[in-house]
Design a protein around this motif. Structure first.
Motif, short mmCIF file in Angstrom:
data_model
loop_
_atom_site.label_atom_id
_atom_site.label_comp_id
_atom_site.label_asym_id
_atom_site.label_seq_id
_atom_site.Cartn_x
_atom_site.Cartn_y
_atom_site.Cartn_z
N SER A 164 36.89 39.09 43.74
CA SER A 164 37.60 40.51 42.76
C SER A 164 38.08 39.39 41.93
O SER A 164 39.23 38.67 42.14
CB SER A 164 38.62 40.98 43.38
OG SER A 164 38.87 42.30 42.91
N GLN B 103 39.98 30.02 44.79
CA GLN B 103 41.04 29.43 44.42
C GLN B 103 41.45 28.35 44.80
O GLN B 103 42.77 28.02 43.64
CB GLN B 103 41.96 30.18 45.40
CG GLN B 103 41.55 31.45 45.29
CD GLN B 103 42.73 32.24 47.10
OE1 GLN B 103 43.26 31.88 47.10
NE2 GLN B 103 42.42 34.42 46.76
N PRO C 227 39.94 38.61 38.72
CA PRO C 227 40.94 39.24 38.14
C PRO C 227 40.94 39.66 36.81
O PRO C 227 39.94 39.21 36.18
CB PRO C 227 42.56 38.62 38.22
CG PRO C 227 42.01 37.71 39.00
CD PRO C 227 40.89 37.47 39.08
N LYS C 228 41.76 40.70 36.03
CA LYS C 228 41.29 41.18 34.53
C LYS C 228 41.53 40.06 33.51
O LYS C 228 40.94 39.71 32.65
CB LYS C 228 41.88 42.72 34.06
CG LYS C 228 41.61 44.13 34.86
CD LYS C 228 42.66 44.64 34.34
CE LYS C 228 42.07 46.83 35.36
NZ LYS C 228 42.84 47.51 34.85
N ASP C 229 42.81 39.63 33.73
CA ASP C 229 43.29 38.21 32.71
C ASP C 229 42.08 37.13 33.12
O ASP C 229 42.18 36.66 31.89
CB ASP C 229 44.57 37.91 33.54
CG ASP C 229 44.41 37.36 34.54
OD1 ASP C 229 44.21 37.71 35.66
OD2 ASP C 229 45.42 36.38 34.55
#
Length: 213
Positions: free
Chosen positions: A145, A54, A147-149
């Motif tokens: 996890s 992050q 993210p889709k983007d």
């Protein structure tokens, strides 16, 4: 959730007040290298790694840049981990052959860091300067996890950096990258298999050719 252990245990607590000199002695730089390997809970490692991802994510614009940052972070770990492993295991003989150093990374270094050997080490059939390590369930991907983007972001780029740092430290310059491969059969973690593609520098291959000539 199964918890594996890695490299640091919680310090013992004490009801007594420590002086400043006693606190200074607890500094990690003052600890002997020869002490037994301590352990860290998998949940703790996963949390720290997620925080690192992050943190780096806020400093990049593209997925490729994030993977490069993770690779660089792993590179520093790999350099020091190989040196520490050799010191603690009293490996007095320096590996000078390519297959030997790759085997050491796949087995001993992987166990040292992740408590298991990597699944496979293979050579690319039509390229003498390319090998790959296959890992069905990279630890760093298990609880991340994406993210889709972020598309095909593979956080195992961190582990690719570890391989690159270890090989560079041993004198085998190479580029190492992490890639997903999809198979019909799914792994037990329901995730694609990761391969770490290792491309050797030409100077390394020239040295190998001298050994075999």
């Amino acid at each position: 959730m199964e918890l594996r252990r890695f490299t640091q245990s919680a310090p013992k607590t004490s009801n007594t007040t420590m002086s400043n000199s006693e606190i200074a002695k607890r500094n990690i730089l003052d600890r002997p290298l020869t002490r037994n390997r301590e352990e860290l809970y998998l949940s703790t490692f996963s949390f720290l790694f997620a925080e690192a991802v992050q943190y780096l994510q806020t400093r990049v614009q593209q997925v490729s840049e994030l993977e490069d940052k993770l690779n660089q972070l792993g590179y520093r770990v790999g350099q020091r981990a190989l040196e520490l492993l050799c010191f603690r295991e009293k490996m007095n003989r320096r590996e000078i052959r390519l297959v030997s150093i790759l085997g050491l990374i796949r087995v001993q270094l992987w166990k040292f860091l992740f408590n298991k050997s990597a699944d496979y080490l293979k050579k690319v059939t039509d390229r003498e300067d390319e090998y790959y390590i296959e890992e069905e369930e990279p630890l760093v991907n298990r609880y991340i996890s994406v993210p889709k983007d972020f598309g095909q972001l593979n956080c195992a780029a961190f582990m690719a950096g570890i391989i690159r740092g270890a090989m560079d430290s041993a004198g085998f310059t190479a580029s190492v990258s992490a890639h997903y491969i999809h198979r019909e059969e799914k792994s037990r973690w329901n995730a694609p298999v990761t391969i770490f593609m290792i491309r050797l520098d030409e100077s390394v291959m020239n040295r190998e050719r001298q050994w075999t000539s």
